[in-house]
Design an enzyme around this catalytic site. Structure first.
Site, PDB file in Angstrom:
ATOM      1  N   TYR A 187      -9.434 -17.224 -11.029  1.00  0.00           N
ATOM      2  CA  TYR A 187      -9.814 -17.000  -9.498  1.00  0.00           C
ATOM      3  C   TYR A 187     -11.271 -17.046  -9.180  1.00  0.00           C
ATOM      4  CZ  TYR A 187     -10.784 -13.997  -5.394  1.00  0.00           C
ATOM      5  OH  TYR A 187     -11.213 -13.335  -4.193  1.00  0.00           O
TER       6      TYR A 187
HETATM    7  P1  NAD Z   1      -4.735 -11.161   1.626  1.00  0.00           P
HETATM    8  O1  NAD Z   1      -3.932 -11.699   0.224  1.00  0.00           O
HETATM    9  O2  NAD Z   1      -4.147  -9.670   2.095  1.00  0.00           O
HETATM   10  O3  NAD Z   1      -4.862 -12.158   2.549  1.00  0.00           O
HETATM   11  C1  NAD Z   1      -4.844 -13.519   2.228  1.00  0.00           C
HETATM   12  C2  NAD Z   1      -3.945 -14.081   3.119  1.00  0.00           C
HETATM   13  O4  NAD Z   1      -4.093 -15.413   2.999  1.00  0.00           O
HETATM   14  C3  NAD Z   1      -2.416 -13.692   3.103  1.00  0.00           C
HETATM   15  O5  NAD Z   1      -2.023 -13.359   4.166  1.00  0.00           O
HETATM   16  C4  NAD Z   1      -1.852 -15.254   2.576  1.00  0.00           C
HETATM   17  O6  NAD Z   1      -0.622 -15.200   3.052  1.00  0.00           O
HETATM   18  C5  NAD Z   1      -2.852 -16.344   3.043  1.00  0.00           C
HETATM   19  N1  NAD Z   1      -2.727 -17.583   2.421  1.00  0.00           N
HETATM   20  C6  NAD Z   1      -2.894 -17.504   1.177  1.00  0.00           C
HETATM   21  N2  NAD Z   1      -2.793 -18.893   0.807  1.00  0.00           N
HETATM   22  C7  NAD Z   1      -2.505 -19.577   2.080  1.00  0.00           C
HETATM   23  C8  NAD Z   1      -2.243 -20.886   2.462  1.00  0.00           C
HETATM   24  N3  NAD Z   1      -2.165 -21.916   1.617  1.00  0.00           N
HETATM   25  N4  NAD Z   1      -1.894 -21.050   3.811  1.00  0.00           N
HETATM   26  C9  NAD Z   1      -1.971 -20.098   4.635  1.00  0.00           C
HETATM   27  N5  NAD Z   1      -2.179 -18.847   4.450  1.00  0.00           N
HETATM   28  C10 NAD Z   1      -2.488 -18.562   3.368  1.00  0.00           C
HETATM   29  O7  NAD Z   1      -6.054 -10.793   0.994  1.00  0.00           O
HETATM   30  P2  NAD Z   1      -7.499 -10.140   1.289  1.00  0.00           P
HETATM   31  O8  NAD Z   1      -7.767  -8.961   0.410  1.00  0.00           O
HETATM   32  O9  NAD Z   1      -7.244  -9.950   2.727  1.00  0.00           O
HETATM   33  O10 NAD Z   1      -8.471 -11.373   0.939  1.00  0.00           O
HETATM   34  C11 NAD Z   1      -8.847 -12.149   2.077  1.00  0.00           C
HETATM   35  C12 NAD Z   1      -9.833 -12.960   1.667  1.00  0.00           C
HETATM   36  O11 NAD Z   1     -11.280 -12.588   1.191  1.00  0.00           O
HETATM   37  C13 NAD Z   1      -9.654 -13.860   0.454  1.00  0.00           C
HETATM   38  O12 NAD Z   1     -10.296 -15.176   0.651  1.00  0.00           O
HETATM   39  C14 NAD Z   1     -10.096 -13.143  -0.738  1.00  0.00           C
HETATM   40  O13 NAD Z   1     -10.383 -14.011  -1.841  1.00  0.00           O
HETATM   41  C15 NAD Z   1     -11.410 -12.847  -0.126  1.00  0.00           C
HETATM   42  N6  NAD Z   1     -11.915 -11.472  -0.774  1.00  0.00           N
HETATM   43  C16 NAD Z   1     -11.266 -10.444  -0.907  1.00  0.00           C
HETATM   44  C17 NAD Z   1     -11.808  -9.274  -1.493  1.00  0.00           C
HETATM   45  C18 NAD Z   1     -11.113  -7.896  -1.672  1.00  0.00           C
HETATM   46  O14 NAD Z   1     -11.571  -7.124  -2.035  1.00  0.00           O
HETATM   47  N7  NAD Z   1      -9.990  -7.744  -0.769  1.00  0.00           N
HETATM   48  C19 NAD Z   1     -13.205  -9.365  -2.220  1.00  0.00           C
HETATM   49  C20 NAD Z   1     -13.755 -10.420  -2.105  1.00  0.00           C
HETATM   50  C21 NAD Z   1     -13.185 -11.504  -1.419  1.00  0.00           C
HETATM   51  C1  UGA Z   2     -11.304  -7.111  -5.943  1.00  0.00           C
HETATM   52  C2  UGA Z   2     -10.317  -8.107  -5.231  1.00  0.00           C
HETATM   53  O1  UGA Z   2      -8.934  -8.001  -5.714  1.00  0.00           O
HETATM   54  C3  UGA Z   2     -10.600  -9.660  -5.569  1.00  0.00           C
HETATM   55  O2  UGA Z   2      -9.756 -10.636  -4.667  1.00  0.00           O
HETATM   56  C4  UGA Z   2     -11.765  -9.821  -5.087  1.00  0.00           C
HETATM   57  O3  UGA Z   2     -12.314 -11.047  -5.302  1.00  0.00           O
HETATM   58  C5  UGA Z   2     -12.863  -8.892  -5.841  1.00  0.00           C
HETATM   59  O4  UGA Z   2     -12.553  -7.657  -5.553  1.00  0.00           O
HETATM   60  C6  UGA Z   2     -14.376  -9.385  -5.480  1.00  0.00           C
HETATM   61  O5  UGA Z   2     -15.247  -8.276  -5.507  1.00  0.00           O
HETATM   62  O6  UGA Z   2     -14.675 -10.127  -5.214  1.00  0.00           O
HETATM   63  P1  UGA Z   2     -11.333  -5.951  -8.256  1.00  0.00           P
HETATM   64  O7  UGA Z   2     -12.687  -5.887  -8.223  1.00  0.00           O
HETATM   65  O8  UGA Z   2     -10.505  -6.337  -9.506  1.00  0.00           O
HETATM   66  O9  UGA Z   2     -11.132  -7.320  -7.104  1.00  0.00           O
HETATM   67  O10 UGA Z   2     -10.820  -4.879  -7.175  1.00  0.00           O
HETATM   68  P2  UGA Z   2      -9.499  -3.686  -7.666  1.00  0.00           P
HETATM   69  O11 UGA Z   2      -8.134  -4.470  -7.768  1.00  0.00           O
HETATM   70  O12 UGA Z   2      -9.404  -2.954  -6.555  1.00  0.00           O
HETATM   71  O13 UGA Z   2      -9.817  -3.274  -8.966  1.00  0.00           O
HETATM   72  C7  UGA Z   2     -10.928  -2.339  -9.144  1.00  0.00           C
HETATM   73  C8  UGA Z   2     -10.878  -1.848 -10.707  1.00  0.00           C
HETATM   74  O14 UGA Z   2      -9.856  -1.010 -10.852  1.00  0.00           O
HETATM   75  C9  UGA Z   2     -10.591  -3.008 -11.524  1.00  0.00           C
HETATM   76  O15 UGA Z   2     -11.500  -2.652 -12.704  1.00  0.00           O
HETATM   77  C10 UGA Z   2      -9.441  -2.738 -12.100  1.00  0.00           C
HETATM   78  O16 UGA Z   2      -9.130  -3.141 -13.570  1.00  0.00           O
HETATM   79  C11 UGA Z   2      -9.127  -1.372 -11.924  1.00  0.00           C
HETATM   80  N1  UGA Z   2      -7.524  -1.307 -11.607  1.00  0.00           N
HETATM   81  C12 UGA Z   2      -7.167  -1.841 -10.512  1.00  0.00           C
HETATM   82  C13 UGA Z   2      -6.723  -0.730 -12.283  1.00  0.00           C
HETATM   83  O17 UGA Z   2      -7.308   0.144 -13.369  1.00  0.00           O
HETATM   84  N2  UGA Z   2      -5.427  -0.407 -12.164  1.00  0.00           N
HETATM   85  C14 UGA Z   2      -5.020  -0.982 -11.155  1.00  0.00           C
HETATM   86  O18 UGA Z   2      -3.635  -1.048 -10.993  1.00  0.00           O
HETATM   87  C15 UGA Z   2      -5.840  -1.980 -10.382  1.00  0.00           C
END
Ligand code: NAD
Ligand code: UGA
Length: 330
Positions: free
Chosen positions: A160
């Site tokens: 990823y």
């Molecule tokens: P999310 O899965 O809730 O939203 C992403 C959306 O993208 C989904 O609704 C999915 O259906 C859509 N999607 C995926 N592939 C697609 C495609 N081919 N065509 C059209 N739609 C598509 O995820 P999120 O947590 O809201 O993340 C949003 C963005 O932020 C992502 O790019 C993710 O990598 C980035 N990001 C998220 C986090 C986090 O902690 N949530 C952290 C860092 C970066």
């Molecule tokens: C999150 C998002 O899911 C990614 O898409 C994003 O890119 C990433 O942040 C980012 O900062 O860029 P992550 O940090 O793994 O990834 O977020 P969580 O899924 O909330 O996990 C946080 C911590 O909790 C991790 O260490 C994970 O191992 C732990 N965790 C998570 C658990 O112990 N149990 C769970 O069910 C989920």
């Protein structure tokens, strides 16, 4: 880098949000609509067919300035969607670190890399001036736990993270072409939480476990630390990145505090008044030990600083369990 004088000066603009049915994208769409913009939301998940998408978009779909387009960015014609857009916010992606190994990488590479290339090419073809990309703190890989700056050498540790770094480079390559009118701002978001959080993520799962849902699978010993960042603060950063006159760049968007998973569980217990039952599981491949953003570049260039403390953000996410899809109120 070139100066691009065509950034949108007004927030009352035509905005495209890819990934609008998702966690962050739906909050961004709500905020853009509330600020008076016209918003086109694109997502492969249709609210008609997906209950989570419907919950996320419940507010936006009632707004007269919102249009939702169910489409897959890997295949759909994009120019017609992007024409006359002032900003394309590209948030659509296959997210999640731990699920990105093995067969699922086909989705990660096609949705995160190939689709991003298509989005960028379409932006160029119809002369979109600004693309804001949701990149990820995961591009850094393992750090020593001190605040990391954007000039640190990326060392992604999961498929990823590799896909997000590749997409980030695609953004900068397109924006750097000599004839390009596009400027691209990639925000490296650090572990985002809040109402509507994705169901695979820690805080929502732990809240659900504490409120009587399935036990939380605790990966590793819980000493791993994350810079947990509230979704309302992230939305403010995304909008600032769209409207500030800067050249193409990469910026950290993190709350600026590194908190262990065990401390998060304690904060959740304080919010719910009940324990978080856990089942211990091995540490997961791709999970790094610590993340922490140095926020000075985003503060300098965007004037962005987060305002939501972890306890407050957890309490808002907790409150949203009773009232699904409520506004973020940040
Ligand atoms: P999310 O899965 O809730 O939203 C992403 C959306 O993208 C989904 O609704 C999915 O259906 C859509 N999607 C995926 N592939 C697609 C495609 N081919 N065509 C059209 N739609 C598509 O995820 P999120 O947590 O809201 O993340 C949003 C963005 O932020 C992502 O790019 C993710 O990598 C980035 N990001 C998220 C986090 C986090 O902690 N949530 C952290 C860092 C970066
Ligand atoms: C999150 C998002 O899911 C990614 O898409 C994003 O890119 C990433 O942040 C980012 O900062 O860029 P992550 O940090 O793994 O990834 O977020 P969580 O899924 O909330 O996990 C946080 C911590 O909790 C991790 O260490 C994970 O191992 C732990 N965790 C998570 C658990 O112990 N149990 C769970 O069910 C989920």
């Amino acid at each position: 880098m070139q100066h691009h004088p065509t950034y949108p000066r007004s927030i009352h603009s035509r905005m495209v949000v890819t990934g609008a049915a998702g966690f962050i994208g739906s909050h961004l769409a709500d905020a853009l609509l509330a600020a008076g913009n016209t918003v086109i939301g694109v997502d492969r998940r249709s609210p008609q067919a997906d209950v989570d998408a419907m919950g996320n978009l419940a507010g936006a779909l009632r707004h007269p300035s919102f249009t939702f387009v169910a489409a897959d960015l890997r295949t759909c014609p994009l120019e017609a969607l992007f024409v006359h857009a002032d900003v394309v916010f590209h948030l659509a992606a296959q997210p999640g670190v731990r699920a990105s190994w093995g067969e699922q990488f086909a989705d990660y590479s096609s949705c995160n890399v190939f689709a991003t290339e298509r989005v960028l090419t379409a932006c160029e073809n119809v002369r979109v001036p600004r693309l804001v990309f949701a990149s990820s703190s995961s591009v850094y890989g393992t750090t020593d736990g001190t605040p990391i700056t954007e000039d640190a050498l990326p060392a992604p540790e999961s498929p990823y993270a590799v896909s997000k770094l590749a997409a980030e480079h695609l953004c900068l390559s397109h924006a750097g072409k000599p004839d390009s009118r596009l400027s691209a701002v990639a925000l490296r978001l650090f572990t985002v939480y809040g109402p509507r959080q994705r169901p695979d993520m820690l805080i929502g799962r732990a809240l659900a476990a504490s409120l009587g849902g399935p036990q939380l699978d605790l990966y590793g010993d819980g000493t791993q630390r994350r810079d947990f960042t509230y979704v309302g603060d992230v939305v403010h950063a995304l909008i600032a990145a769209a409207t500030t006159p800067i050249t193409s760049t990469v910026l950290n968007v993190g709350a600026g505090a590194s908190v262990s998973v065990l401390d998060v569980l304690a904060a959740i217990e304080a919010s719910t008044g009940q324990p978080v039952p856990v089942t211990k599981q091995p540490a997961q491949a791709g999970d790094v030990q610590a993340t922490l953003a140095d926020r000075s570049k985003a503060a300098d260039l965007l004037g962005w600083t987060p305002s939501t403390a972890l306890a407050e953000g957890i309490s808002r996410q907790h409150a949203s369990f009773a009232v699904p899809a409520q506004p973020i109120g940040a």
